[in-house]
Design a protein around this motif. Structure first.
Motif, PDB file in Angstrom:
ATOM      1  N   LEU A   1      -0.783  -4.998  -4.379  1.00 20.38           N
ATOM      2  CA  LEU A   1      -0.795  -5.413  -2.992  1.00 20.38           C
ATOM      3  C   LEU A   1      -0.428  -6.881  -2.890  1.00 20.38           C
ATOM      4  O   LEU A   1      -0.770  -7.680  -3.760  1.00 20.38           O
ATOM      5  CB  LEU A   1      -2.173  -5.195  -2.369  1.00 20.38           C
TER       6      LEU A   1
ATOM      7  N   THR B   1      -9.560   4.801  -2.483  1.00 19.25           N
ATOM      8  CA  THR B   1      -8.855   5.051  -1.233  1.00 19.25           C
ATOM      9  C   THR B   1      -9.530   4.306  -0.090  1.00 19.25           C
ATOM     10  O   THR B   1     -10.726   4.458   0.155  1.00 19.25           O
ATOM     11  CB  THR B   1      -8.817   6.550  -0.932  1.00 19.25           C
TER      12      THR B   1
ATOM     13  N   GLY C   1       0.814  -1.196   0.000  1.00 10.79           N
ATOM     14  CA  GLY C   1       0.000   0.000   0.000  1.00 10.79           C
ATOM     15  C   GLY C   1       0.851   1.251   0.000  1.00 10.79           C
ATOM     16  O   GLY C   1       2.064   1.208   0.195  1.00 10.79           O
TER      17      GLY C   1
ATOM     18  N   TYR D   1      -7.011  -1.731   2.802  1.00  6.69           N
ATOM     19  CA  TYR D   1      -7.257  -2.998   2.131  1.00  6.69           C
ATOM     20  C   TYR D   1      -6.822  -4.151   3.019  1.00  6.69           C
ATOM     21  O   TYR D   1      -5.712  -4.157   3.556  1.00  6.69           O
ATOM     22  CB  TYR D   1      -6.504  -3.049   0.802  1.00  6.69           C
TER      23      TYR D   1
ATOM     24  N   THR E   1      -3.596  -2.691   4.844  1.00  4.85           N
ATOM     25  CA  THR E   1      -2.601  -1.778   4.300  1.00  4.85           C
ATOM     26  C   THR E   1      -3.327  -0.605   3.651  1.00  4.85           C
ATOM     27  O   THR E   1      -4.308  -0.787   2.937  1.00  4.85           O
ATOM     28  CB  THR E   1      -1.670  -2.498   3.296  1.00  4.85           C
ATOM     29  N   GLN E   2      -2.856   0.592   3.925  1.00  2.16           N
ATOM     30  CA  GLN E   2      -3.521   1.800   3.460  1.00  2.16           C
ATOM     31  C   GLN E   2      -3.184   2.077   2.001  1.00  2.16           C
ATOM     32  O   GLN E   2      -2.009   2.085   1.610  1.00  2.16           O
ATOM     33  CB  GLN E   2      -3.113   2.999   4.313  1.00  2.16           C
ATOM     34  N   VAL E   3      -4.214   2.317   1.215  1.00  2.70           N
ATOM     35  CA  VAL E   3      -4.065   2.770  -0.161  1.00  2.70           C
ATOM     36  C   VAL E   3      -4.729   4.129  -0.268  1.00  2.70           C
ATOM     37  O   VAL E   3      -5.917   4.268   0.024  1.00  2.70           O
ATOM     38  CB  VAL E   3      -4.702   1.795  -1.161  1.00  2.70           C
TER      39      VAL E   3
ATOM     40  N   ARG F   1     -11.997  -4.040   1.495  1.00  2.44           N
ATOM     41  CA  ARG F   1     -11.501  -2.697   1.776  1.00  2.44           C
ATOM     42  C   ARG F   1     -12.515  -1.927   2.597  1.00  2.44           C
ATOM     43  O   ARG F   1     -13.707  -2.197   2.550  1.00  2.44           O
ATOM     44  CB  ARG F   1     -11.171  -1.939   0.493  1.00  2.44           C
TER      45      ARG F   1
END
Length: 121
Positions: free
Chosen positions: A20, A91, A9, A94, A115-117, A38
């Motif tokens: 990812l 955004t 991410g 995930y 994990t941040q996207v 997500r």
């Protein structure tokens, strides 16, 4: 049991790609149906994509069809989510999820930390 760790991410501009990865730090992903979910700010966790335990079939939510691809590499004990043509609406945090071996169905019993996207416009 299995412990899952997501990675890959980050911050990306709209239209760009990210991949990812979900790896098993404990146990194995082999034989398990896998999925990505997500959660966007202020919204409920939502299904993104899944792949069968054999890797022979995949399912996607409508909003990502044609843009995202889920895959798995048993030799690397890893599941991937290739995300292309990213939009700000993608955004979210995930999460990787795993089923119990050979079970199938809608239930996912094991989850990664996420994990941040973040997709900028």
């Amino acid at each position: 049991q299995v412990q899952l760790v997501e990675s890959g991410g980050g911050l990306v501009q709209a239209g760009g790609p990210l991949r990812l990865s979900c790896a098993a730090s404990v146990g194995t992903l082999v034989g398990r149906g896998m999925a990505w979910f997500r959660q966007a700010p202020g919204k409920e966790r939502a299904f993104v994509a899944s792949i069968s335990w054999t890797g022979g079939s995949a399912l996607y939510t409508d909003s990502v069809k044609g843009r995202f691809t889920i895959s798995r590499d048993n030799a690397k004990n890893t599941v991937y989510l290739q995300m292309n043509s990213l939009k700000p609406e993608d955004t979210a945090v995930y999460y990787c999820a795993a089923q119990k071996p050979g079970v199938g169905g809608p239930r996912y019993d094991y989850w990664g930390q996420g994990t941040q996207v973040t997709v900028s416009s």
